[in-house]
Enzyme design. Structure first.
Site, PDB file in Angstrom:
ATOM      1  N   LYS A  23       1.376  -2.544   0.394  1.00  0.00           N
ATOM      2  CA  LYS A  23       1.411  -1.495  -0.631  1.00  0.00           C
ATOM      3  C   LYS A  23       2.702  -1.580  -1.449  1.00  0.00           C
ATOM      4  O   LYS A  23       2.661  -1.557  -2.681  1.00  0.00           O
ATOM      5  CB  LYS A  23       1.278  -0.126   0.059  1.00  0.00           C
ATOM      6  CG  LYS A  23       1.287   1.058  -0.875  1.00  0.00           C
ATOM      7  CD  LYS A  23       0.578   2.247  -0.268  1.00  0.00           C
ATOM      8  CE  LYS A  23       1.468   3.103   0.613  1.00  0.00           C
ATOM      9  NZ  LYS A  23       2.487   3.871  -0.131  1.00  0.00           N
ATOM     10  N   SER A  24       3.832  -1.690  -0.775  1.00  0.00           N
ATOM     11  CA  SER A  24       5.116  -1.708  -1.496  1.00  0.00           C
ATOM     12  C   SER A  24       5.197  -2.908  -2.435  1.00  0.00           C
ATOM     13  O   SER A  24       5.663  -2.805  -3.574  1.00  0.00           O
ATOM     14  CB  SER A  24       6.277  -1.792  -0.499  1.00  0.00           C
ATOM     15  OG  SER A  24       6.338  -0.627   0.283  1.00  0.00           O
ATOM     16  N   GLY A  95       4.213   8.610  -4.202  1.00  0.00           N
ATOM     17  CA  GLY A  95       5.664   8.779  -4.313  1.00  0.00           C
ATOM     18  C   GLY A  95       6.334   7.516  -4.822  1.00  0.00           C
ATOM     19  O   GLY A  95       7.301   7.568  -5.599  1.00  0.00           O
ATOM     20  N   GLN A 168      12.775   3.889  -2.036  1.00  0.00           N
ATOM     21  CA  GLN A 168      12.264   4.348  -3.327  1.00  0.00           C
ATOM     22  C   GLN A 168      13.409   4.742  -4.243  1.00  0.00           C
ATOM     23  O   GLN A 168      13.432   4.367  -5.422  1.00  0.00           O
ATOM     24  CB  GLN A 168      11.307   5.530  -3.115  1.00  0.00           C
ATOM     25  CG  GLN A 168      10.042   5.112  -2.371  1.00  0.00           C
ATOM     26  CD  GLN A 168       9.071   6.246  -2.143  1.00  0.00           C
ATOM     27  OE1 GLN A 168       9.396   7.418  -2.350  1.00  0.00           O
ATOM     28  NE2 GLN A 168       7.871   5.923  -1.700  1.00  0.00           N
ATOM     29  N   ASP A 315       7.245   4.591   8.105  1.00  0.00           N
ATOM     30  CA  ASP A 315       5.838   4.956   7.909  1.00  0.00           C
ATOM     31  C   ASP A 315       5.033   4.881   9.204  1.00  0.00           C
ATOM     32  O   ASP A 315       3.885   5.340   9.253  1.00  0.00           O
ATOM     33  CB  ASP A 315       5.202   4.048   6.847  1.00  0.00           C
ATOM     34  CG  ASP A 315       5.768   4.333   5.463  1.00  0.00           C
ATOM     35  OD1 ASP A 315       6.269   5.448   5.242  1.00  0.00           O
ATOM     36  OD2 ASP A 315       5.717   3.432   4.607  1.00  0.00           O
ATOM     37  N   ARG A 346       5.104  15.484   8.351  1.00  0.00           N
ATOM     38  CA  ARG A 346       4.424  14.686   9.381  1.00  0.00           C
ATOM     39  C   ARG A 346       4.800  15.110  10.798  1.00  0.00           C
ATOM     40  O   ARG A 346       4.017  14.885  11.730  1.00  0.00           O
ATOM     41  CB  ARG A 346       4.704  13.185   9.167  1.00  0.00           C
ATOM     42  CG  ARG A 346       3.909  12.632   8.005  1.00  0.00           C
ATOM     43  CD  ARG A 346       4.057  11.137   7.816  1.00  0.00           C
ATOM     44  NE  ARG A 346       3.118  10.690   6.778  1.00  0.00           N
ATOM     45  CZ  ARG A 346       3.235   9.561   6.084  1.00  0.00           C
ATOM     46  NH1 ARG A 346       4.254   8.753   6.300  1.00  0.00           N
ATOM     47  NH2 ARG A 346       2.339   9.234   5.182  1.00  0.00           N
ATOM     48  N   ARG A 390      -1.795   8.446   6.652  1.00  0.00           N
ATOM     49  CA  ARG A 390      -1.277   7.897   7.916  1.00  0.00           C
ATOM     50  C   ARG A 390      -1.526   8.840   9.099  1.00  0.00           C
ATOM     51  O   ARG A 390      -1.701   8.389  10.221  1.00  0.00           O
ATOM     52  CB  ARG A 390       0.202   7.554   7.776  1.00  0.00           C
ATOM     53  CG  ARG A 390       0.453   6.509   6.673  1.00  0.00           C
ATOM     54  CD  ARG A 390       1.809   5.858   6.801  1.00  0.00           C
ATOM     55  NE  ARG A 390       2.245   5.274   5.550  1.00  0.00           N
ATOM     56  CZ  ARG A 390       1.823   4.091   5.071  1.00  0.00           C
ATOM     57  NH1 ARG A 390       0.958   3.375   5.750  1.00  0.00           N
ATOM     58  NH2 ARG A 390       2.292   3.633   3.919  1.00  0.00           N
TER      59      ARG A 390
END
Ligand code: S3P
Length: 437
Positions: A23-24, A95, A168, A315, A346, A390
């Site tokens: 994803k990143s 995000g 990020q 994550d 979370r 997740r």
């Protein structure tokens, strides 16, 4: 969407799986492809909702992007060539899209408005807008959150120290530095994932990283040249099956082409440390290490995990809760307050949902502790993802060894990072994909 989960799995997980692209790296491939000159081709791009938010945002800013399945072609517009659309850019749930784009738009021409869904609109954005102000960026948030308005300006170089350990935020500052004259220095609190730095180097930027991986020096206004990028499998997606195969007795699976960037392998290291059984065959492709993982089930013992280890496993921390619940002894996770500002809180979500399965999770402000191998009964068979991909996937794995029917509310959240998750799990479990209601 409500989903019936696979429960009472007796036979273990078996087979070989290639998990979807990282994803990143998929986000960054679109972004750098857009800012480069010439054509960039991405293979194995992740076609999840988050990465498609990035793809659409750059199309909305005038970039020509073609996608056929997981192959994406981007015709770069150069460092300052993005166009302000006459409507807000939709960040969806992402995000990464939002925060990285804030750094990119700081130095463009025009005014850009960013909006997102209800979950993203609760997440902190001042952690990006404040350090970007050191580069002269002109950004207005809504009480530190979305919607955000960025008025592009001629940003200048800066020397900044990050206040949070966040890839990020770091990446947003790197993108601002890229558009400034002269040398900028970005200093990290702890090393975080370095995909932006690696990819920028591959595109021809003049960027140096110190030996301790904590200081990045970057010369602004390079010419970036379009590249062909092979996106490795996402370690954060492979993670779910590493945990499932470790926990369910009799399992033996192989995960192919998984990204093994050391800033991302915290879970792999942790499972080994807890007594897991994972064989790694590694190689390097396109500046990123990757490899195949053979995972077999194992008996685990408890571990303690602190702030220094958190960035490389950030994550995967919901999965650490599940590992801890099955391990012998009491495991402690601390230094992980960031978990409270992810797609949902979370810590609260995992404590509540695992609690329904009779697993006692003690919350801390910055983590949790769990004593493994408790033998309490299920209190509530209706689990909830809290709209968080997740959390939803972790609960689907928690269900595998429960001997009664369980449902998952909000199961469609998995589409944020892993649209075919339930089908892949069913295949390795050798079950029909369960019906959804
Ligand atoms: C990401 C960085 C991490 C991670 C997120 C993706 C990235 O966030 O949790 O899923 O691609 O840079 P933080 O940098 O906020 O910790």
């Amino acid at each position: 969407m409500m989903k019936d989960l696979i429960t009472g799995l007796q036979t273990g997980l078996h087979g070989t799986l290639t998990v979807p692209g990282d994803k990143s790296i998929s986000h960054r491939g679109i972004m750098l492809g857009a800012l480069a000159t010439g054509r960039t081709v991405l293979h194995n791009f992740l076609t999840s909702a988050d990465c498609l938010s990035t793809l659409q945002a750059f199309r909305d800013m005038g970039v020509t992007i073609d996608r056929t399945g997981t192959n994406v072609t981007i015709d770069g517009v150069g460092l300052h060539g993005l166009q302000a659309p006459d409507h807000a850019l939709d960040m969806g749930n992402s995000g990464t899209t939002t925060r990285l784009i804030m750094g990119i738009l700081a130095g463009q021409t025009g005014t850009f408005r960013l909006e997102g869904d209800a979950s993203l609109s609760q997440r902190p954005m001042h952690r990006v807008s404040e350090p970007l102000a050191d580069f002269g960026a002109n950004i207005m948030t809504t009480a530190g959150k979305l919607p955000v308005t960025i008025t592009g300006t001629a940003v200048h170089s800066a020397d900044v120290q990050l206040a949070v350990a966040s890839a990020q935020v770091k990446s947003a500052l790197i993108f601002a530095a890229l558009q400034a004259d002269g040398m900028s220095v970005i200093r990290e609190k702890l090393p975080t994932r370095d995909h932006t730095e690696r990819m920028l180097q591959a595109f021809g930027a003049d960027l140096e990283v110190s030996a301790d991986h904590m200081t990045i020096a970057l010369e602004g206004k390079p010419t970036l040249h379009g590249q062909t990028v092979e996106v490795p499998g996402d370690m954060s997606s492979a993670a779910f099956f590493m945990v499932a195969a470790t926990l369910v007795p009799g399992s033996d699976i192989t995960l192919k082409n998984v990204g093994l960037n050391p800033t991302r392998t915290g879970l792999l290291d942790l499972i080994q440390q807890m007594g897991g059984n994972i064989d790694v065959t590694a190689r390097v492709s396109g500046g990123e290490p990757l490899g195949d993982l053979r995972v077999r089930s194992a008996q685990l013992h408890a571990v303690d995990l602190g702030a220094e280890q958190v960035p490389a496993i950030i994550d995967e921390l919901p999965l650490v809760a599940l590992l801890a619940a099955h391990a012998q002894g009491t495991s402690h996770v601390t230094g992980a307050a960031e978990l409270r500002v992810k797609e949902t809180d979370r810590i609260k979500a995992l404590a509540t949902e695992l609690g329904k399965l009779g697993i006692q999770v003690d919350e801390l402000p910055d983590g949790f502790f769990i004593t493994g191998q408790q033998t309490a009964a299920v209190r509530d068979p209706q689990l909830d993802s809290w709209g968080d991909h997740r959390i939803g996937m972790m609960l689907a794995l928690a269900a595998l060894q429960v001997d009664q029917p369980l449902t998952l509310k909000g199961a469609d959240a998995v589409g944020i990072s892993y649209p075919q998750f339930f089908a892949d799990l069913a295949e390795l479990a050798n079950k029909e994909s369960e019906t959804s209601k």
